[in-house]
Design an enzyme around this catalytic site. Structure first.
Site, PDB file in Angstrom:
ATOM      1  N   ARG A 226      23.288  41.070  49.405  1.00  0.00           N
ATOM      2  CA  ARG A 226      24.011  42.293  49.794  1.00  0.00           C
ATOM      3  C   ARG A 226      25.034  41.952  50.862  1.00  0.00           C
ATOM      4  NH1 ARG A 226      21.993  44.846  53.675  1.00  0.00           N
ATOM      5  NH2 ARG A 226      19.856  45.053  52.908  1.00  0.00           N
TER       6      ARG A 226
ATOM      7  N   TYR B 162      43.284  60.764  41.912  1.00  0.00           N
ATOM      8  CA  TYR B 162      42.157  60.548  41.029  1.00  0.00           C
ATOM      9  C   TYR B 162      41.103  61.637  41.269  1.00  0.00           C
ATOM     10  CZ  TYR B 162      38.200  58.293  38.823  1.00  0.00           C
ATOM     11  OH  TYR B 162      37.120  58.020  38.029  1.00  0.00           O
TER      12      TYR B 162
ATOM     13  N   ASP C 160      45.573  53.825  47.598  1.00  0.00           N
ATOM     14  CA  ASP C 160      44.914  53.498  46.337  1.00  0.00           C
ATOM     15  C   ASP C 160      45.958  52.841  45.434  1.00  0.00           C
ATOM     16  OD1 ASP C 160      43.783  53.458  43.795  1.00  0.00           O
ATOM     17  OD2 ASP C 160      42.640  55.300  44.123  1.00  0.00           O
TER      18      ASP C 160
ATOM     19  N   LYS D 149      39.833  48.848  36.532  1.00  0.00           N
ATOM     20  CA  LYS D 149      41.039  49.098  35.756  1.00  0.00           C
ATOM     21  C   LYS D 149      41.818  47.798  35.555  1.00  0.00           C
ATOM     22  CE  LYS D 149      39.319  53.177  36.361  1.00  0.00           C
ATOM     23  NZ  LYS D 149      39.769  54.115  37.394  1.00  0.00           N
TER      24      LYS D 149
HETATM   25  C1  LIG Z   1      39.161  54.938  38.323  1.00  0.00           C
HETATM   26  C2  LIG Z   1      39.867  55.205  39.586  1.00  0.00           C
HETATM   27  C3  LIG Z   1      39.175  55.334  40.792  1.00  0.00           C
HETATM   28  C4  LIG Z   1      37.660  55.278  40.870  1.00  0.00           C
HETATM   29  O1  LIG Z   1      37.184  54.022  40.545  1.00  0.00           O
HETATM   30  P1  LIG Z   1      35.727  53.773  39.866  1.00  0.00           P
HETATM   31  O2  LIG Z   1      35.722  52.292  39.700  1.00  0.00           O
HETATM   32  O3  LIG Z   1      35.688  54.525  38.594  1.00  0.00           O
HETATM   33  O4  LIG Z   1      34.724  54.258  40.850  1.00  0.00           O
HETATM   34  C5  LIG Z   1      39.904  55.552  41.938  1.00  0.00           C
HETATM   35  N1  LIG Z   1      41.243  55.660  41.908  1.00  0.00           N
HETATM   36  C6  LIG Z   1      41.946  55.558  40.772  1.00  0.00           C
HETATM   37  C7  LIG Z   1      43.424  55.691  40.795  1.00  0.00           C
HETATM   38  C8  LIG Z   1      41.285  55.332  39.573  1.00  0.00           C
HETATM   39  O5  LIG Z   1      41.993  55.262  38.436  1.00  0.00           O
END
Ligand SMILES: *Cc1c(COP(=O)(O)O)cnc(C)c1O
Length: 393
Positions: free
Chosen positions: A51, A103, A175, A200
């Protein structure tokens, strides 16, 4: 070896990924272990418990830090776990300013989890940086940006907002999931934290869920590493390895995503059944000057990413038929994989946002979001063309 002076493509393949010391393994091994033997009590060889740290995760963290131009990367079990760790730096009573279009899961965490813990939030359309001045309060500790936003692909001027936020002593998190560090470098533009859902584009193969936060300040990195270990939302060695394997090809994948998406966006824009196409690489894109400044250029063209938002003619029923007919595009949530995906934000990814707010942002019932993959673009176009014909027959 220090790869800081190398190009992006080279860092993606080598940063944090020196051949393994003991065996010379060229690929970072999956250290699938929870704990590490200690030669004497309290003495260890660099790792104690997975961890806290694990060599496979360390390699990924180092690689992502190099790609974002940061000093430290921290990986998490999901993008939302990364978001959670960043918000956990704040105290009850602190205030956050955030973009009004983001998101859905991020909004849900802010609104349904953190508000109960005494954080307060103000949302605005930060495409106009002056909106920040109206929202900031003496309690504001964090500015949360997403650019391009999901799904309206709005851009915010990271550099301008970072100057404003820092004048108030406010941390800036961006983000960077949609753009990836290949197209956009938030830390170089003044942000303090670049955040990712590595699920992603960074992972890129739709086979693992993960998140990351990269910082350019060591003290902030230490605070975040404390939360990472104290809260424990870390990725396992195998997920870290899959993500690291994906990241090696990020640059070439992004170039093809952008090339395919531009071709499809230009074609959709001419289609009689399409009302509007939003794509940051199009000359018709409302914020094309900011896109040109903030996103990578290649051969005089802005690389607009792999995401297209398209508003169809007609009603919900047409959109439903269209989405149920596509074959080369898979109807699914998520984005950023090598395969093309398509989805309906109002019913799927953004259902957790109240309908009035959804409409105010522009997420209508005929809006579809495309994640353009790296298949042959002619097959993708033929698929969309066929589905549009069936939907409007
Ligand atoms: C998918 C996504 C998230 C969240 O990520 P997870 O891996 O699904 O928890 C946050 N911001 C954006 C822009 C995303 O596309």
């Amino acid at each position: 070896m220090n790869w800081n002076d190398a190009h992006f493509e080279t860092k993606a393949i080598h940063a944090g990924q020196d051949p393994e010391a003991k065996t010379g393994a060229v690929v970072v091994p999956i250290f699938q272990t929870s704990t590490f033997a200690q030669p004497a009590p309290g003495e260890h060889l660099g790792h104690e418990y997975s961890r806290t740290s694990n060599p496979t995760r360390d390699a990924l963290q180092e690689c992502l830090a190099a790609l974002e131009g940061g000093v430290q990367g921290l990986c998490f079990s999901s993008g939302l776990a990364a978001t959670h760790a960043i918000l956990a730096l704040l105290d009850a009573g602190d205030h956050v300013v955030a973009m009004d279009d983001m998101y859905g899961g991020t909004f849900r965490q802010f609104d349904k989890v953190w508000r109960r813990h005494g954080l307060t939030f103000s949302y605005g359309d930060l495409r106009d940086p002056a909106v920040f001045d109206a929202l900031v309060t003496p309690q504001t500790k964090l500015l949360w940006l997403e650019t391009p936003t999901n799904p309206m692909l709005k851009l915010v001027d990271i550099a301008a907002l970072a100057v404003k936020a820092h004048a108030h002593g406010v941390l800036v998190a961006v983000d960077n999931t949609f753009a990836t560090p290949y197209l956009q470098q938030p830390l170089a533009l003044g942000a303090d934290i670049a955040v990712h859902s590595t699920t992603k584009y960074i992972g890129g193969h739709s086979d693992t869920v993960g998140g990351a936060a990269i910082v350019r300040d060591r003290a902030l990195g230490a605070r975040l590493a404390f939360v990472q270990n104290a809260n424990g939302g870390t990725p396992g060695p195998f997920d870290s390895w899959l993500t690291l394997r994906g990241v090696k090809t990020l640059a070439v994948r992004m170039e093809r995503h952008c090339q395919n998406a531009l071709t499809i966006a230009q074609w959709l824009e001419q289609h009689p059944r399409v009302k509007q196409v939003i794509y940051p690489g199009l000359p018709s894109f409302a914020q094309r000057d900011l896109a040109a400044r903030q996103l990578r250029q290649l051969g005089g063209q802005t690389l607009g990413g792999g995401m297209i938002t398209v508003i169809l003619d007609g009603e919900l029923a047409h959109a439903r038929k269209f989405l149920s007919t596509v074959r080369a595009f898979t109807l699914a949530e998520s984005l950023g994989g090598v395969e093309s995906l398509i989805e309906h934000p109002a019913i799927m990814t953004h259902a957790s946002i109240p309908p009035e707010q959804r409409r105010a942002i522009g997420i209508s019932d005929s809006l579809c979001r495309l994640s353009v993959g790296i298949e042959h673009v002619a097959d993708l176009q033929a698929d969309l063309d066929h589905a549009l014909q069936i939907a409007f027959a």
